[in-house]
Write a protein that holds these residues in place. Structure first.
Motif, PDB file in Angstrom:
ATOM      1  N   SER A   5     -33.024 -19.695 -37.801  1.00 41.91           N
ATOM      2  CA  SER A   5     -32.429 -21.018 -37.952  1.00 41.91           C
ATOM      3  C   SER A   5     -31.546 -21.324 -36.744  1.00 41.91           C
ATOM      4  CB  SER A   5     -31.583 -21.071 -39.228  1.00 41.91           C
ATOM      5  OG  SER A   5     -30.438 -20.238 -39.082  1.00 41.91           O
ATOM      6  N   THR A   6     -31.174 -22.596 -36.615  1.00 40.36           N
ATOM      7  CA  THR A   6     -30.275 -22.979 -35.525  1.00 40.36           C
ATOM      8  C   THR A   6     -28.980 -22.197 -35.598  1.00 40.36           C
ATOM      9  OG1 THR A   6     -31.221 -25.204 -35.482  1.00 40.36           O
ATOM     10  CG2 THR A   6     -29.058 -24.921 -34.476  1.00 40.36           C
ATOM     11  N   TRP A   7     -28.461 -22.036 -36.807  1.00 39.29           N
ATOM     12  CA  TRP A   7     -27.211 -21.287 -36.975  1.00 39.29           C
ATOM     13  C   TRP A   7     -27.370 -19.841 -36.507  1.00 39.29           C
ATOM     14  CZ3 TRP A   7     -22.258 -22.135 -37.590  1.00 39.29           C
ATOM     15  CH2 TRP A   7     -21.428 -21.123 -38.078  1.00 39.29           C
ATOM     16  N   GLN A   8     -28.486 -19.221 -36.782  1.00 41.85           N
ATOM     17  CA  GLN A   8     -28.721 -17.841 -36.379  1.00 41.85           C
ATOM     18  C   GLN A   8     -28.867 -17.709 -34.868  1.00 41.85           C
ATOM     19  OE1 GLN A   8     -32.177 -17.278 -38.874  1.00 41.85           O
ATOM     20  NE2 GLN A   8     -31.071 -15.923 -40.280  1.00 41.85           N
ATOM     21  N   ARG A   9     -29.299 -18.778 -34.199  1.00 41.31           N
ATOM     22  CA  ARG A   9     -29.461 -18.712 -32.748  1.00 41.31           C
ATOM     23  C   ARG A   9     -28.146 -18.906 -32.006  1.00 41.31           C
ATOM     24  NH1 ARG A   9     -34.130 -22.057 -33.647  1.00 41.31           N
ATOM     25  NH2 ARG A   9     -33.180 -23.777 -32.498  1.00 41.31           N
ATOM     26  N   PHE A  10     -27.114 -19.370 -32.716  1.00 39.58           N
ATOM     27  CA  PHE A  10     -25.804 -19.475 -32.082  1.00 39.58           C
ATOM     28  C   PHE A  10     -25.265 -18.081 -31.777  1.00 39.58           C
ATOM     29  CE2 PHE A  10     -24.702 -23.722 -34.364  1.00 39.58           C
ATOM     30  CZ  PHE A  10     -25.470 -24.402 -33.452  1.00 39.58           C
ATOM     31  N   SER A  11     -24.451 -17.990 -30.724  1.00 34.38           N
ATOM     32  CA  SER A  11     -23.792 -16.716 -30.425  1.00 34.38           C
ATOM     33  C   SER A  11     -22.772 -16.406 -31.515  1.00 34.38           C
ATOM     34  CB  SER A  11     -23.087 -16.798 -29.069  1.00 34.38           C
ATOM     35  OG  SER A  11     -21.985 -17.697 -29.142  1.00 34.38           O
ATOM     36  N   ALA A  12     -22.406 -15.138 -31.618  1.00 36.96           N
ATOM     37  CA  ALA A  12     -21.416 -14.718 -32.616  1.00 36.96           C
ATOM     38  C   ALA A  12     -20.089 -15.450 -32.386  1.00 36.96           C
ATOM     39  CB  ALA A  12     -21.220 -13.208 -32.569  1.00 36.96           C
ATOM     40  N   GLU A  13     -19.726 -15.646 -31.117  1.00 34.62           N
ATOM     41  CA  GLU A  13     -18.470 -16.331 -30.793  1.00 34.62           C
ATOM     42  C   GLU A  13     -18.509 -17.791 -31.252  1.00 34.62           C
ATOM     43  OE1 GLU A  13     -15.539 -17.145 -26.948  1.00 34.62           O
ATOM     44  OE2 GLU A  13     -17.565 -16.381 -26.648  1.00 34.62           O
ATOM     45  N   THR A  14     -19.668 -18.451 -31.050  1.00 31.80           N
ATOM     46  CA  THR A  14     -19.805 -19.838 -31.474  1.00 31.80           C
ATOM     47  C   THR A  14     -19.712 -19.956 -32.992  1.00 31.80           C
ATOM     48  OG1 THR A  14     -21.155 -20.407 -29.547  1.00 31.80           O
ATOM     49  CG2 THR A  14     -21.335 -21.851 -31.481  1.00 31.80           C
ATOM     50  N   ARG A  15     -20.417 -19.082 -33.709  1.00 32.86           N
ATOM     51  CA  ARG A  15     -20.378 -19.135 -35.175  1.00 32.86           C
ATOM     52  C   ARG A  15     -18.962 -18.882 -35.689  1.00 32.86           C
ATOM     53  NH1 ARG A  15     -25.218 -15.990 -34.700  1.00 32.86           N
ATOM     54  NH2 ARG A  15     -24.068 -14.120 -35.346  1.00 32.86           N
ATOM     55  N   HIS A  16     -18.282 -17.932 -35.065  1.00 30.51           N
ATOM     56  CA  HIS A  16     -16.907 -17.631 -35.489  1.00 30.51           C
ATOM     57  C   HIS A  16     -15.995 -18.837 -35.268  1.00 30.51           C
ATOM     58  CE1 HIS A  16     -13.201 -15.400 -36.141  1.00 30.51           C
ATOM     59  NE2 HIS A  16     -12.755 -15.849 -34.965  1.00 30.51           N
ATOM     60  N   SER A  17     -16.129 -19.481 -34.116  1.00 30.48           N
ATOM     61  CA  SER A  17     -15.264 -20.623 -33.799  1.00 30.48           C
ATOM     62  C   SER A  17     -15.492 -21.774 -34.764  1.00 30.48           C
ATOM     63  CB  SER A  17     -15.527 -21.085 -32.355  1.00 30.48           C
ATOM     64  OG  SER A  17     -15.198 -20.069 -31.432  1.00 30.48           O
ATOM     65  N   ILE A  18     -16.760 -22.058 -35.079  1.00 32.83           N
ATOM     66  CA  ILE A  18     -17.058 -23.145 -36.011  1.00 32.83           C
ATOM     67  C   ILE A  18     -16.521 -22.821 -37.396  1.00 32.83           C
ATOM     68  CG2 ILE A  18     -18.931 -24.378 -37.203  1.00 32.83           C
ATOM     69  CD1 ILE A  18     -20.552 -24.136 -34.609  1.00 32.83           C
ATOM     70  N   ASN A  19     -16.714 -21.597 -37.840  1.00 36.24           N
ATOM     71  CA  ASN A  19     -16.195 -21.191 -39.151  1.00 36.24           C
ATOM     72  C   ASN A  19     -14.685 -21.344 -39.218  1.00 36.24           C
ATOM     73  OD1 ASN A  19     -18.288 -20.448 -40.965  1.00 36.24           O
ATOM     74  ND2 ASN A  19     -18.716 -18.623 -39.740  1.00 36.24           N
ATOM     75  N   GLN A  20     -14.002 -20.905 -38.166  1.00 42.66           N
ATOM     76  CA  GLN A  20     -12.541 -20.982 -38.170  1.00 42.66           C
ATOM     77  C   GLN A  20     -12.065 -22.431 -38.198  1.00 42.66           C
ATOM     78  OE1 GLN A  20     -10.190 -18.382 -38.371  1.00 42.66           O
ATOM     79  NE2 GLN A  20     -12.115 -17.387 -38.976  1.00 42.66           N
ATOM     80  N   ALA A  21     -12.738 -23.310 -37.411  1.00 42.17           N
ATOM     81  CA  ALA A  21     -12.332 -24.714 -37.382  1.00 42.17           C
ATOM     82  C   ALA A  21     -12.550 -25.384 -38.732  1.00 42.17           C
ATOM     83  CB  ALA A  21     -13.093 -25.460 -36.292  1.00 42.17           C
ATOM     84  N   LEU A  22     -13.667 -25.065 -39.396  1.00 43.68           N
ATOM     85  CA  LEU A  22     -14.001 -25.717 -40.657  1.00 43.68           C
ATOM     86  C   LEU A  22     -13.195 -25.192 -41.828  1.00 43.68           C
ATOM     87  CD1 LEU A  22     -17.902 -25.955 -40.372  1.00 43.68           C
ATOM     88  CD2 LEU A  22     -16.267 -27.828 -40.182  1.00 43.68           C
ATOM     89  N   PHE A  23     -13.052 -23.887 -41.888  1.00 45.18           N
ATOM     90  CA  PHE A  23     -12.484 -23.291 -43.104  1.00 45.18           C
ATOM     91  C   PHE A  23     -11.044 -22.828 -42.964  1.00 45.18           C
ATOM     92  CE2 PHE A  23     -17.125 -22.548 -43.248  1.00 45.18           C
ATOM     93  CZ  PHE A  23     -17.410 -23.400 -44.297  1.00 45.18           C
ATOM     94  N   SER A  24     -10.570 -22.673 -41.741  1.00 42.28           N
ATOM     95  CA  SER A  24      -9.166 -22.290 -41.560  1.00 42.28           C
ATOM     96  C   SER A  24      -8.379 -23.359 -40.824  1.00 42.28           C
ATOM     97  CB  SER A  24      -9.071 -20.961 -40.786  1.00 42.28           C
ATOM     98  OG  SER A  24      -9.711 -19.927 -41.493  1.00 42.28           O
ATOM     99  N   GLY A  25      -9.054 -24.124 -39.982  1.00 41.72           N
ATOM    100  CA  GLY A  25      -8.352 -25.119 -39.172  1.00 41.72           C
ATOM    101  C   GLY A  25      -8.338 -26.503 -39.765  1.00 41.72           C
ATOM    102  N   GLY A  26      -9.008 -26.706 -40.882  1.00 42.52           N
ATOM    103  CA  GLY A  26      -8.966 -27.998 -41.545  1.00 42.52           C
ATOM    104  C   GLY A  26      -9.834 -29.073 -40.931  1.00 42.52           C
ATOM    105  N   MET A  27     -10.794 -28.686 -40.105  1.00 40.58           N
ATOM    106  CA  MET A  27     -11.673 -29.682 -39.497  1.00 40.58           C
ATOM    107  C   MET A  27     -12.675 -30.191 -40.537  1.00 40.58           C
ATOM    108  SD  MET A  27     -14.307 -29.136 -36.318  1.00 40.58           S
ATOM    109  CE  MET A  27     -15.297 -30.477 -35.668  1.00 40.58           C
ATOM    110  N   PRO A  28     -12.757 -31.511 -40.765  1.00 44.84           N
ATOM    111  CA  PRO A  28     -13.718 -32.027 -41.733  1.00 44.84           C
ATOM    112  C   PRO A  28     -15.153 -31.758 -41.285  1.00 44.84           C
ATOM    113  CG  PRO A  28     -12.061 -33.680 -41.188  1.00 44.84           C
ATOM    114  CD  PRO A  28     -11.906 -32.580 -40.202  1.00 44.84           C
ATOM    115  N   GLN A  29     -16.010 -31.418 -42.234  1.00 49.98           N
ATOM    116  CA  GLN A  29     -17.417 -31.205 -41.898  1.00 49.98           C
ATOM    117  C   GLN A  29     -18.026 -32.448 -41.263  1.00 49.98           C
ATOM    118  OE1 GLN A  29     -19.706 -29.653 -45.193  1.00 49.98           O
ATOM    119  NE2 GLN A  29     -17.954 -28.495 -45.977  1.00 49.98           N
ATOM    120  N   GLU A  30     -17.611 -33.617 -41.753  1.00 50.98           N
ATOM    121  CA  GLU A  30     -18.151 -34.870 -41.229  1.00 50.98           C
ATOM    122  C   GLU A  30     -17.852 -35.030 -39.736  1.00 50.98           C
ATOM    123  OE1 GLU A  30     -17.405 -35.201 -45.570  1.00 50.98           O
ATOM    124  OE2 GLU A  30     -16.238 -34.573 -43.829  1.00 50.98           O
TER     125      GLU A  30
END
Length: 348
Positions: A5-30
């Protein structure tokens, strides 16, 4: 093999950054979705403006975008250690507030590849409001994403025209009186005499010269020169057949000198071919030399053909995002043609 999947093709650093922004940093999914759609819109508008200005004005194209973009580019040149792939592209420095006025000013060039002028201009305040919310990290309005996706859908027809005409190649009439035709169809250029047969026999590299026509342009009269016609584009195609070319290695080759780079619109790299496009409005002798310089660079950059897996083929665009924007790999400028009328350009 099952595709990742597209998510699986992201680097580990990219996936970590997106997760942190969405679930710890309060960034809206929208916001993430909205930024992705805005990226599609704005990069299309900038790349369209680039292609049409280059095709119409040739080497003089930057004089038609104002001083703001070029001065900001020069300021960034002082920080080369932070340079990105776009730093040599002055349009990437054009403020969004000036992008829409540029589109309006050059509507005769870009209009056929957009939508109804009044409709687009009427949406400008709403689009700018969405862009400002993104730029100032404000949370999106509930309708922002749907508004943006509707704009992308309304641009589909124009975008298809922009891309498909770029890849609709016209055969060269051998009776055409033109310096580039003389140089590369009649093989009067010294490099044509040296390389065309040699490349085919020794490297299995075939060369063809075509021209394409931008949506706003008028075709030259039969037998009349193509050189000097605004909106006509020279298309020099090298079919590498049994060998591959690494776009980064090719781009660094010394044969691609100042002349070639100044004239070049795109270097289109595909599996089994490399194509160089040049504005026909520019000096024919210089374009003929640039084609020869490109030819030498191609032959020096060849490497043995390696079959790519399905996973690697899907990841080609992601691997080349750090290349100069004049290098197009797997983009719509590479492959969309008139046979793909049912294909969506933006997937919105």
């Amino acid at each position: 093999m099952r595709k990742r999947s597209t998510w699986q093709r992201f680097s580990a650093e990219t996936r970590h950054s997106i997760n942190q922004a969405l679930f710890s940093g309060g960034m809206p999914q929208e916001t993430l979705a909205l930024y992705s759609r805005w990226w599609q819109l704005e990069t299309y508008l900038r790349s369209l403006l680039y292609v049409e200005l280059r095709s119409s004005y040739g080497v003089d194209w930057t004089s038609h975008i104002g001083q703001g973009a070029t001065s900001r580019q020069q300021m960034d040149e002082a920080r080369k250690y932070m340079a990105t792939a776009d730093w040599e592209d002055p349009l990437s420095y054009l403020d969004i507030g000036k992008l829409f006025p540029q589109l309006e000013e050059h509507w005769d060039l870009v209009g056929p590849s957009l939508m109804d002028r009044e409709t687009l201009l009427a949406r400008k305040p709403e689009l700018m409001a969405i862009r400002n919310r993104l730029g100032h990290l404000r949370r999106p309005h509930a309708d922002d994403l749907s508004r943006l996706q509707q704009t992308l859908r309304d641009l589909e027809k124009g975008a298809f025209a922009a891309y498909s005409t770029y890849n609709s190649y016209w055969q060269i009439d051998r009776e055409t009186s033109d310096p580039v035709v003389d140089a590369w169809v009649h093989e009067e250029h010294r490099t044509a005499q040296r390389l065309i047969n040699h490349a085919r026999q020794q490297y299995e590299v075939g060369f063809n010269l075509y021209h394409s026509l931008r949506p706003y342009a008028q075709p030259p009269n039969p037998g009349s020169p193509i050189t000097g016609n605004p909106g006509s584009v020279w298309v020099a195609t090298f079919n590498t057949l049994t060998r591959d070319v690494d776009p980064a290695v090719l781009w660094r080759d010394s044969y691609l000198n100042e002349n070639s780079r100044e004239l070049l619109i795109h270097m289109l790299v595909d599996y089994g071919s490399v194509t160089f496009t040049f504005p026909a409005v520019d000096d024919g002798a210089r374009v003929a030399d640039a084609i020869g310089e490109s030819f030498d660079a191609i032959l020096l950059s060849l490497r043995p053909r390696r079959e790519l897996s399905d996973v690697e083929l899907h990841e080609v665009p992601m691997r080349n995002i750090r290349l100069d924007p004049r290098i197009q790999v797997g983009s719509a400028w590479n492959h969309v043609d008139e046979t793909m009328a049912t294909m969506t350009m933006f997937g919105a």
